[in-house]
Design a protein around this motif. Structure first.
Motif, mmCIF file in Angstrom:
data_model
loop_
_atom_site.group_PDB
_atom_site.id
_atom_site.type_symbol
_atom_site.label_atom_id
_atom_site.label_comp_id
_atom_site.label_asym_id
_atom_site.label_seq_id
_atom_site.Cartn_x
_atom_site.Cartn_y
_atom_site.Cartn_z
ATOM 1 N N CYS A 22 0.842 -1.192 0.000
ATOM 2 C CA CYS A 22 0.000 0.000 0.000
ATOM 3 C C CYS A 22 0.880 1.246 0.000
ATOM 4 O O CYS A 22 1.786 1.359 0.817
ATOM 5 N N LYS A 23 0.587 2.162 -0.906
ATOM 6 C CA LYS A 23 1.338 3.421 -1.019
ATOM 7 C C LYS A 23 0.369 4.589 -0.912
ATOM 8 O O LYS A 23 -0.473 4.790 -1.777
ATOM 9 N N ARG A 24 0.507 5.355 0.162
ATOM 10 C CA ARG A 24 -0.313 6.561 0.348
ATOM 11 C C ARG A 24 0.506 7.757 -0.140
ATOM 12 O O ARG A 24 1.136 8.461 0.641
ATOM 13 N N TRP A 25 0.497 7.932 -1.439
ATOM 14 C CA TRP A 25 1.331 8.948 -2.081
ATOM 15 C C TRP A 25 0.473 9.941 -2.847
ATOM 16 O O TRP A 25 -0.600 9.616 -3.343
ATOM 17 N N LEU A 26 0.989 11.170 -2.974
ATOM 18 C CA LEU A 26 0.382 12.145 -3.881
ATOM 19 C C LEU A 26 1.029 12.036 -5.259
ATOM 20 O O LEU A 26 0.381 12.212 -6.274
ATOM 21 N N GLY A 27 2.338 11.724 -5.282
ATOM 22 C CA GLY A 27 3.049 11.546 -6.543
ATOM 23 C C GLY A 27 2.873 10.135 -7.064
ATOM 24 O O GLY A 27 2.482 9.220 -6.339
ATOM 25 N N ASN A 28 3.144 9.952 -8.335
ATOM 26 C CA ASN A 28 2.978 8.650 -8.964
ATOM 27 C C ASN A 28 4.019 7.647 -8.495
ATOM 28 O O ASN A 28 5.172 7.994 -8.256
ATOM 29 N N THR A 53 -2.284 2.202 -4.555
ATOM 30 C CA THR A 53 -1.846 3.554 -4.225
ATOM 31 C C THR A 53 -3.023 4.516 -4.215
ATOM 32 O O THR A 53 -4.036 4.274 -4.884
ATOM 33 N N THR A 54 -2.880 5.587 -3.475
ATOM 34 C CA THR A 54 -3.876 6.647 -3.495
ATOM 35 C C THR A 54 -3.650 7.573 -4.686
ATOM 36 O O THR A 54 -4.491 8.413 -4.987
ATOM 37 N N ALA A 55 -2.525 7.418 -5.364
ATOM 38 C CA ALA A 55 -2.177 8.263 -6.507
ATOM 39 C C ALA A 55 -2.355 7.462 -7.808
ATOM 40 O O ALA A 55 -3.406 6.921 -8.061
ATOM 41 N N ASN A 56 -1.294 7.417 -8.616
ATOM 42 C CA ASN A 56 -1.308 6.676 -9.866
ATOM 43 C C ASN A 56 0.068 6.058 -10.057
ATOM 44 O O ASN A 56 0.890 6.081 -9.136
ATOM 45 N N TYR A 57 0.366 5.550 -11.231
ATOM 46 C CA TYR A 57 1.638 4.898 -11.524
ATOM 47 C C TYR A 57 2.307 5.583 -12.713
ATOM 48 O O TYR A 57 1.627 6.034 -13.639
ATOM 49 N N THR A 58 3.633 5.640 -12.671
ATOM 50 C CA THR A 58 4.372 6.156 -13.821
ATOM 51 C C THR A 58 4.254 5.147 -14.960
ATOM 52 O O THR A 58 3.879 3.986 -14.745
ATOM 53 N N SER A 59 4.577 5.577 -16.164
ATOM 54 C CA SER A 59 4.521 4.643 -17.299
ATOM 55 C C SER A 59 5.506 3.501 -17.089
ATOM 56 O O SER A 59 5.217 2.346 -17.423
ATOM 57 N N GLU A 60 6.676 3.789 -16.515
ATOM 58 C CA GLU A 60 7.651 2.736 -16.223
ATOM 59 C C GLU A 60 7.090 1.754 -15.191
ATOM 60 O O GLU A 60 7.245 0.532 -15.333
ATOM 61 N N GLY A 61 6.437 2.269 -14.167
ATOM 62 C CA GLY A 61 5.814 1.411 -13.168
ATOM 63 C C GLY A 61 4.756 0.512 -13.787
ATOM 64 O O GLY A 61 4.670 -0.679 -13.463
ATOM 65 N N GLN A 62 3.955 1.064 -14.690
ATOM 66 C CA GLN A 62 2.928 0.281 -15.370
ATOM 67 C C GLN A 62 3.554 -0.803 -16.259
ATOM 68 O O GLN A 62 3.052 -1.933 -16.300
ATOM 69 N N GLN A 63 4.645 -0.470 -16.933
ATOM 70 C CA GLN A 63 5.320 -1.443 -17.798
ATOM 71 C C GLN A 63 5.890 -2.597 -16.982
ATOM 72 O O GLN A 63 5.759 -3.763 -17.359
ATOM 73 N N VAL A 64 6.527 -2.271 -15.865
ATOM 74 C CA VAL A 64 7.105 -3.315 -15.005
ATOM 75 C C VAL A 64 5.992 -4.198 -14.445
ATOM 76 O O VAL A 64 6.122 -5.432 -14.416
ATOM 77 N N ALA A 65 4.898 -3.601 -14.018
ATOM 78 C CA ALA A 65 3.780 -4.385 -13.491
ATOM 79 C C ALA A 65 3.235 -5.322 -14.561
ATOM 80 O O ALA A 65 2.967 -6.497 -14.292
ATOM 81 N N HIS A 66 3.101 -4.817 -15.764
ATOM 82 C CA HIS A 66 2.587 -5.642 -16.861
ATOM 83 C C HIS A 66 3.520 -6.819 -17.154
ATOM 84 O O HIS A 66 3.066 -7.949 -17.314
ATOM 85 N N GLN A 71 -0.475 -6.842 -10.061
ATOM 86 C CA GLN A 71 -1.723 -6.114 -10.289
ATOM 87 C C GLN A 71 -1.608 -4.720 -9.678
ATOM 88 O O GLN A 71 -1.112 -4.566 -8.559
ATOM 89 N N LEU A 72 -2.083 -3.713 -10.395
ATOM 90 C CA LEU A 72 -2.052 -2.334 -9.917
ATOM 91 C C LEU A 72 -3.467 -1.839 -9.642
ATOM 92 O O LEU A 72 -4.378 -2.066 -10.438
ATOM 93 N N ILE A 73 -3.620 -1.145 -8.523
ATOM 94 C CA ILE A 73 -4.874 -0.461 -8.202
ATOM 95 C C ILE A 73 -4.502 0.978 -7.875
ATOM 96 O O ILE A 73 -3.772 1.226 -6.919
ATOM 97 N N ASN A 74 -4.988 1.925 -8.686
ATOM 98 C CA ASN A 74 -4.657 3.331 -8.435
ATOM 99 C C ASN A 74 -5.738 3.987 -7.576
ATOM 100 O O ASN A 74 -6.726 3.357 -7.219
ATOM 101 N N GLY A 75 -5.522 5.252 -7.255
ATOM 102 C CA GLY A 75 -6.425 5.965 -6.355
ATOM 103 C C GLY A 75 -7.854 6.030 -6.851
ATOM 104 O O GLY A 75 -8.799 5.869 -6.075
ATOM 105 N N THR A 76 -8.040 6.249 -8.142
ATOM 106 C CA THR A 76 -9.390 6.318 -8.711
ATOM 107 C C THR A 76 -10.081 4.963 -8.606
ATOM 108 O O THR A 76 -11.238 4.879 -8.190
ATOM 109 N N ASP A 77 -9.363 3.895 -8.967
ATOM 110 C CA ASP A 77 -9.933 2.549 -8.859
ATOM 111 C C ASP A 77 -10.271 2.212 -7.406
ATOM 112 O O ASP A 77 -11.314 1.610 -7.119
ATOM 113 N N LEU A 78 -9.374 2.601 -6.495
ATOM 114 C CA LEU A 78 -9.597 2.346 -5.073
ATOM 115 C C LEU A 78 -10.860 3.045 -4.587
ATOM 116 O O LEU A 78 -11.702 2.449 -3.916
#
Length: 99
Positions: A22-28, A53-66, A71-78
């Motif tokens: 869990c990441k409670r971040w404002l930045g990606n 996360t309460t924020a979102n993911y960088t494109s690099e973070g999304q690529q690594v997750a893929h 699995q990624l859950i961003n702030g909007t999804d949460l």
């Protein structure tokens, strides 16, 4: 090792193991926490790894997750998930600034 939640889910006669960061971040969130989560998943023989996360993911973070199956859950999804089960109970002001 950076994991906030370890859980098991009963599936028939077997248990599926989960780790959740869990990441409670404002930045990606970048790739480093996702790489660490994947590493622990591999070393500990875990079935599912999830980063929330309460924020979102960088494109690099999304690529690594893929590429690693994390699995990624961003702030909007949460917030959407929380509001589905607890309508009107949760509000995230920083997400309103991003939209």
């Amino acid at each position: 090792r950076g994991v906030d939640i370890m859980a098991k889910k009963k599936e028939g006669n077997t248990d599926e193991k989960y780790i959740i960061q869990c990441k409670r971040w404002l930045g990606n969130v970048g790739s480093t926490p996702i790489q660490r989560l994947h590493s622990m998943k591999t070393v500990e023989n875990i079935d599912h790894a999830i980063c929330v996360t309460t924020a979102n993911y960088t494109s690099e973070g999304q690529q690594v997750a893929h590429s690693t199956g994390v699995q990624l859950i961003n702030g909007t999804d949460l917030m959407n998930e929380l509001n589905q089960y607890f309508p009107g109970k949760y509000y995230h002001a920083a997400l309103q600034l991003l939209n």
